[in-house]
Design an enzyme around this catalytic site. Structure first.
Site, PDB file in Angstrom:
ATOM      1  N   GLU A   1      15.227 -80.990 -33.984  1.00  0.00           N
ATOM      2  CA  GLU A   1      16.041 -80.952 -32.762  1.00  0.00           C
ATOM      3  C   GLU A   1      15.326 -81.746 -31.667  1.00  0.00           C
ATOM      4  OE1 GLU A   1      16.429 -77.238 -30.520  1.00  0.00           O
ATOM      5  OE2 GLU A   1      18.582 -77.641 -30.327  1.00  0.00           O
TER       6      GLU A   1
ATOM      7  N   CYS B   1      22.894 -77.022 -27.201  1.00  0.00           N
ATOM      8  CA  CYS B   1      22.535 -76.563 -28.547  1.00  0.00           C
ATOM      9  C   CYS B   1      23.529 -77.119 -29.551  1.00  0.00           C
ATOM     10  CB  CYS B   1      22.528 -75.040 -28.591  1.00  0.00           C
ATOM     11  SG  CYS B   1      24.022 -74.318 -27.950  1.00  0.00           S
TER      12      CYS B   1
ATOM     13  N   LYS C   1      15.688 -62.140 -17.684  1.00  0.00           N
ATOM     14  CA  LYS C   1      14.669 -63.105 -17.278  1.00  0.00           C
ATOM     15  C   LYS C   1      15.252 -64.488 -17.531  1.00  0.00           C
ATOM     16  CE  LYS C   1      11.723 -65.617 -19.073  1.00  0.00           C
ATOM     17  NZ  LYS C   1      11.949 -66.846 -18.310  1.00  0.00           N
TER      18      LYS C   1
ATOM     19  N   GLU D   1      19.939 -66.525 -30.632  1.00  0.00           N
ATOM     20  CA  GLU D   1      20.757 -67.754 -30.696  1.00  0.00           C
ATOM     21  C   GLU D   1      19.789 -68.892 -30.473  1.00  0.00           C
ATOM     22  OE1 GLU D   1      23.917 -67.947 -31.340  1.00  0.00           O
ATOM     23  OE2 GLU D   1      24.446 -65.834 -31.148  1.00  0.00           O
TER      24      GLU D   1
HETATM   25  P1  NAD Z   1      12.777 -72.049 -24.855  1.00  0.00           P
HETATM   26  O1  NAD Z   1      12.698 -71.446 -26.201  1.00  0.00           O
HETATM   27  O2  NAD Z   1      11.663 -72.897 -24.404  1.00  0.00           O
HETATM   28  O3  NAD Z   1      12.958 -70.919 -23.729  1.00  0.00           O
HETATM   29  C1  NAD Z   1      14.021 -69.996 -23.758  1.00  0.00           C
HETATM   30  C2  NAD Z   1      13.647 -68.777 -22.938  1.00  0.00           C
HETATM   31  O4  NAD Z   1      12.583 -68.091 -23.599  1.00  0.00           O
HETATM   32  C3  NAD Z   1      13.138 -69.094 -21.529  1.00  0.00           C
HETATM   33  O5  NAD Z   1      13.640 -68.150 -20.615  1.00  0.00           O
HETATM   34  C4  NAD Z   1      11.636 -68.949 -21.674  1.00  0.00           C
HETATM   35  O6  NAD Z   1      10.984 -68.625 -20.474  1.00  0.00           O
HETATM   36  C5  NAD Z   1      11.565 -67.799 -22.659  1.00  0.00           C
HETATM   37  N1  NAD Z   1      10.285 -67.682 -23.379  1.00  0.00           N
HETATM   38  C6  NAD Z   1       9.404 -68.649 -23.679  1.00  0.00           C
HETATM   39  N2  NAD Z   1       8.340 -68.132 -24.327  1.00  0.00           N
HETATM   40  C7  NAD Z   1       8.549 -66.809 -24.446  1.00  0.00           C
HETATM   41  C8  NAD Z   1       7.820 -65.733 -25.003  1.00  0.00           C
HETATM   42  N3  NAD Z   1       6.642 -65.914 -25.595  1.00  0.00           N
HETATM   43  N4  NAD Z   1       8.346 -64.492 -24.943  1.00  0.00           N
HETATM   44  C9  NAD Z   1       9.542 -64.272 -24.364  1.00  0.00           C
HETATM   45  N5  NAD Z   1      10.277 -65.256 -23.792  1.00  0.00           N
HETATM   46  C10 NAD Z   1       9.799 -66.509 -23.838  1.00  0.00           C
HETATM   47  O7  NAD Z   1      14.163 -72.859 -24.820  1.00  0.00           O
HETATM   48  P2  NAD Z   1      14.744 -73.789 -23.651  1.00  0.00           P
HETATM   49  O8  NAD Z   1      13.944 -75.040 -23.626  1.00  0.00           O
HETATM   50  O9  NAD Z   1      14.921 -73.008 -22.417  1.00  0.00           O
HETATM   51  O10 NAD Z   1      16.216 -74.089 -24.221  1.00  0.00           O
HETATM   52  C11 NAD Z   1      16.490 -75.060 -25.161  1.00  0.00           C
HETATM   53  C12 NAD Z   1      16.638 -74.459 -26.544  1.00  0.00           C
HETATM   54  O11 NAD Z   1      17.628 -73.447 -26.536  1.00  0.00           O
HETATM   55  C13 NAD Z   1      17.114 -75.477 -27.578  1.00  0.00           C
HETATM   56  O12 NAD Z   1      16.419 -75.278 -28.774  1.00  0.00           O
HETATM   57  C14 NAD Z   1      18.591 -75.138 -27.741  1.00  0.00           C
HETATM   58  O13 NAD Z   1      19.160 -75.529 -28.966  1.00  0.00           O
HETATM   59  C15 NAD Z   1      18.566 -73.660 -27.589  1.00  0.00           C
HETATM   60  N6  NAD Z   1      19.875 -73.139 -27.210  1.00  0.00           N
HETATM   61  C16 NAD Z   1      20.573 -72.443 -28.152  1.00  0.00           C
HETATM   62  C17 NAD Z   1      21.844 -71.974 -27.851  1.00  0.00           C
HETATM   63  C18 NAD Z   1      22.629 -71.199 -28.886  1.00  0.00           C
HETATM   64  O14 NAD Z   1      23.568 -70.511 -28.498  1.00  0.00           O
HETATM   65  N7  NAD Z   1      22.305 -71.287 -30.165  1.00  0.00           N
HETATM   66  C19 NAD Z   1      22.398 -72.209 -26.583  1.00  0.00           C
HETATM   67  C20 NAD Z   1      21.649 -72.917 -25.644  1.00  0.00           C
HETATM   68  C21 NAD Z   1      20.373 -73.377 -25.966  1.00  0.00           C
END
Ligand code: NAD
Length: 505
Positions: free
Chosen positions: A395, A293, A184, A259
């Protein structure tokens, strides 16, 4: 009699890819995707899938697992290698489409596609390894060995900031180990994941092995994390969402790899090459508009060089050109959407009102000319930031960097470690002893010396400590430990019941 109107075939992007077919969502709902550099431009609609779509995809993946797990790993690897060749051929097209959907400049989106290519070649090589081990058994005429086994259906949930690289970090190792997947993608960037999956389809991935279900996190994402037939969840995203995902995964005993967020730090010592450090901080903090990230969002500078460094940083930030990432004149693109923009501007307001933090440059939405159609924020530098302030702890995920002064090395390390996250850190120093010491003292999963907090390579483990992760690593051969389980095998060729055998477990 009038001929019946010809049925218009929906575009692939309006469908989910399930069991080898592009199918319209059973939910009947869609989400619209816009260009963040110019929100007037719609990039088309994608399924807003519901639980019934996820169920269909999981059922297909479960069925396909029965045969895919038996395909010899070197044969699976051939398909992945071929996907790498396809991605290479279509690299420019995919990079351009990624810039349109999430805004980062072409150089960076090409890097994103390249990372997926690197990952296909790297993981394809693992198809001829997937090493297990043998060891000595306790009894005579008995053989002991350990092999990797696939897990089953893997549910993959990804963020928008690396919309092809991150799906590749998950899909490819899952497949090489013999699992099947349902992915997804993030709602803001489904297209790049579709492009990646298209390359896999063209390369010959069998029906049901890779399934894509587009939709919102709270519906499609949650249906995946709750599904009893999904044996593993691999999630990348914010720490807040990760907590929800992990809770849901725990409820039906899934393996769960997370992650999550970061609050990365660059430490600049008094003996640092300041020009090099400024260059590193500029790209670490403002590349991808600070939405990595691993973005450098805190800079801890020795008080002896803090004033000079800050002046150089502010000068550099002022020269960065905001614009559409498709133009080669642009250094920094937009942020992902209106909601992210207001969150970042909210943090800038917090920064302005916090205990003596000083806004040195930026701080506003950029609206000059065509920029007003997108979500642009000026590269922003705060100085005089104290480690406890919210802008130094939370963050922000935008083009905002906090400069914090320190008295000495020990002070720098204490500040560096004084956040809940632990993804990436770096030190600029000419003292090699100090660089090695910092390597040990810093509590992050990734560490750089005389380079910024960004620039990971796929053949090394990637991930963070503390609230950034839950102990797993993507990248490197270590990722295979997420997507396979160990099976210990004992072969007794003595031809008799050996007494000691029944005393053990
Ligand atoms: P997010 O947490 O808003 O969303 C991530 C994913 O989770 C999306 O596909 C979203 O649709 C899904 N999601 C949201 N609610 C959910 C639920 N209740 N159940 C299941 N899935 C759900 O994050 P974002 O805004 O897409 O990305 C930014 C974040 O990701 C930042 O915090 C960044 O640091 C982190 N990030 C971490 C890494 C790493 O490797 N550590 C890499 C890239 C991004």
């Amino acid at each position: 009699m009038a001929k019946p109107a010809a049925k218009i075939k929906p575009k692939n992007t309006e469908c989910n890819y399930i069991d080898g077919q592009w199918v319209t969502p059973l939910s009947g709902e869609y989400l619209e995707n816009y260009n963040p550099a110019d929100a007037r431009e719609s990039l088309g609609r994608f399924p807003a899938s519901g639980a019934e779509d996820v169920n269909r995809a999981v059922a297909a993946a479960k069925e396909a697992f029965k045969t895919w797990r038996k395909v010899p790993a070197p044969r699976r690897a051939e398909i992945l290698f071929k996907a790498g060749e396809i991605l290479l051929r279509r690299k420019d097209e995919f990079a351009e489409s990624m810039t349109r959907e999430m805004g980062k400049v072409l150089k960076e989106t090409s890097g994103d596609v390249q990372e997926a290519i690197d990952m296909t070649y790297f993981i394809a090589g693992e198809g001829r390894r997937l090493h297990g081990f043998t060891t000595k058994a306790e009894l005579p005429n008995k053989y002991a060995m350990c092999v990797r086994e696939p897990i089953g259906v893997c549910g993959l949930i990804t963020p928008w900031n690396f919309p092809m690289a991150i799906p590749s970090w998950k899909i490819l190792p899952a497949l090489i180990c013999g699992n099947t997947v349902v992915i997804k993608p993030a709602e803001d960037t489904p297209h790049s994941t579709y492009n990646f999956v298209e390359a896999l389809i063209e390369a010959g991935v069998p029906a049901g092995v890779v399934n894509i279900v587009s939709g919102y996190g709270e519906t499609a994402g949650a249906a995946l994390t709750n599904h009893p037939d999904v044996r593993l969840i691999s999630f990348t995203g914010s720490t807040d969402t990760g907590r929800i995902v992990a809770t849901s995964a725990a409820q039906n005993e899934k393996i769960c790899s997370l992650e999550m967020g970061g609050k990365n730090v660059v430490m600049i010592m008094e003996d640092a090459d300041l020009e090099l450090a400024v260059e590193g901080v500029l790209w670490g903090a403002f590349g991808t508009s600070g939405q990595r990230c691993t973005a450098a969002s805190r800079v801890v500078v020795h008080k002896k060089v803090a004033k000079k460094f800050t002046a150089m940083l502010v000068e550099g930030a002022g020269k960065l050109r905001l614009g559409n990432g498709l133009s080669n004149k642009t250094d920094v693109g937009p942020v992902i959407n209106a909601e992210a923009m207001s969150k970042i501007l909210g943090y800038i307001e917090i920064g302005k009102n916090e205990d003596k933090a000083k806004l040195m440059c930026g701080g506003n939405r950029a609206t000059k000319g065509d920029l007003k159609y997108g979500y642009f924020i000026e590269p922003t530098v705060f100085a005089g930031v104290k480690p406890y302030m919210r802008i130094a702890q939370e963050e922000i995920f935008g083009p905002v960097v906090s400069v914090i002064e320190c008295n000495n090395y020990d002070d720098a390390i204490e500040i560096a470690n004084g956040v809940k996250y632990g993804l990436s850190a770096s030190i600029y120093t000419r003292d090699t002893n100090r660089a090695f010491k910092a390597m040990e003292d810093v509590q992050t999963g990734i560490f750089y010396v005389n380079a910024s907090t960004i620039g990971a390579e796929v053949h090394l483990p990637f991930g963070g400590t503390k609230s950034t992760g839950n102990g797993h690593r993507e990248g490197g051969t270590q990722v295979l430990d997420i997507f396979s389980e160990w099976k210990s095998i004992y072969v007794d060729y003595s031809g008799k019941l050996q007494r000691a055998q029944i005393d053990n477990q």
